[in-house]
Scaffold this motif. Structure first.
Motif: not given
Length: 218
Positions: A28-35, A52-58, A66-68, A71-78
């Motif tokens: 989880y923290h590896t994916e979070l750091a990557a994000a 999204a991958r991090a959200a599914e991990l134990p 979800y907040m991350g 943020e990512a979607d808003a920054m690309r105008a989605k």
């Protein structure tokens, strides 16, 4: 609204706390750091996928993820996808502080969406680009929803100076100058030397320049 100020301070602190929480590495923290690394490089699609991958991990912090994603979607105008992810964060939150952070982020996204299309229309006009504009009623609706989100967050976190500042910017975008001034002043009363204090003083001194500063960049 500049990229660096899209996330409210409350939401940004929540993300930072989650990124630093683990004493030992995990999937989880590896994916979070990557994000977060992808966000720093403006690779928003890659960042969104990692959150999204991090959200599914134990052991995941789903609110954080979800907040991350939002943020990512808003920054690309989605913006539509971003608002949905804010809703997921709010529903997953189990404390008033976290619900307030999710609502504050939702308000920031709606504010950015409205400001983005306002600025886009001005830019097209300056370049003599005769392209269809988003109807003004849609922009008003997005800003009004942002105001509702900020006020709902304020009910949960009434002593947040940054939240009052965010609400003030939204009100200014809606043309509610007097109401915006009251919220800028409330923000200063709550934290006269806080992270939003200098911007609040600038906005009170020169509202037109403040709107230009908070407009999204292209």
């Amino acid at each position: 609204m500049r990229a660096s100020t899209l996330l409210s301070t409350a939401a940004a602190l929540l993300l930072a706390a989650g990124a630093l929480a683990a004493a030992t590495p995990s999937g989880y923290h590896t994916e979070l750091a990557a994000a977060r690394a992808a966000m720093a490089k403006h690779q928003y699609g890659k960042a969104r996928s990692a959150y999204a991958r991090a959200a599914e991990l134990p052991g995941s912090d789903s609110v954080l993820c979800y907040m991350g994603m939002a943020e990512a979607d808003a920054m690309r105008a989605k913006f539509g996808d971003s608002v949905k992810d804010c809703g997921r964060a709010e529903r997953a939150a189990h404390s008033a502080a976290r619900r307030a952070a999710a609502l504050q982020l939702a308000g920031s996204v709606e504010l950015r969406r409205g400001a983005y299309h306002q600025a886009a229309a001005v830019r097209r006009a300056s370049l003599n680009q005769h392209l269809p504009d988003i109807p003004e009623k849609h922009i008003r609706a997005w800003l009004a929803q942002g105001e509702r989100d900020f006020r709902a967050a304020e009910a949960l976190a009434p002593k947040s100076a940054v939240l009052r500042f965010d609400l003030a910017v939204c009100l200014a975008r809606e043309g509610q100058t007097a109401a915006a001034d009251r919220q800028f002043r409330a923000s200063l009363r709550l934290a006269p030397n806080g992270p939003a204090a200098a911007m609040a003083r600038t906005d009170l001194a020169d509202p037109d320049a403040a709107l230009a500063f908070h407009a999204p960049e292209f």
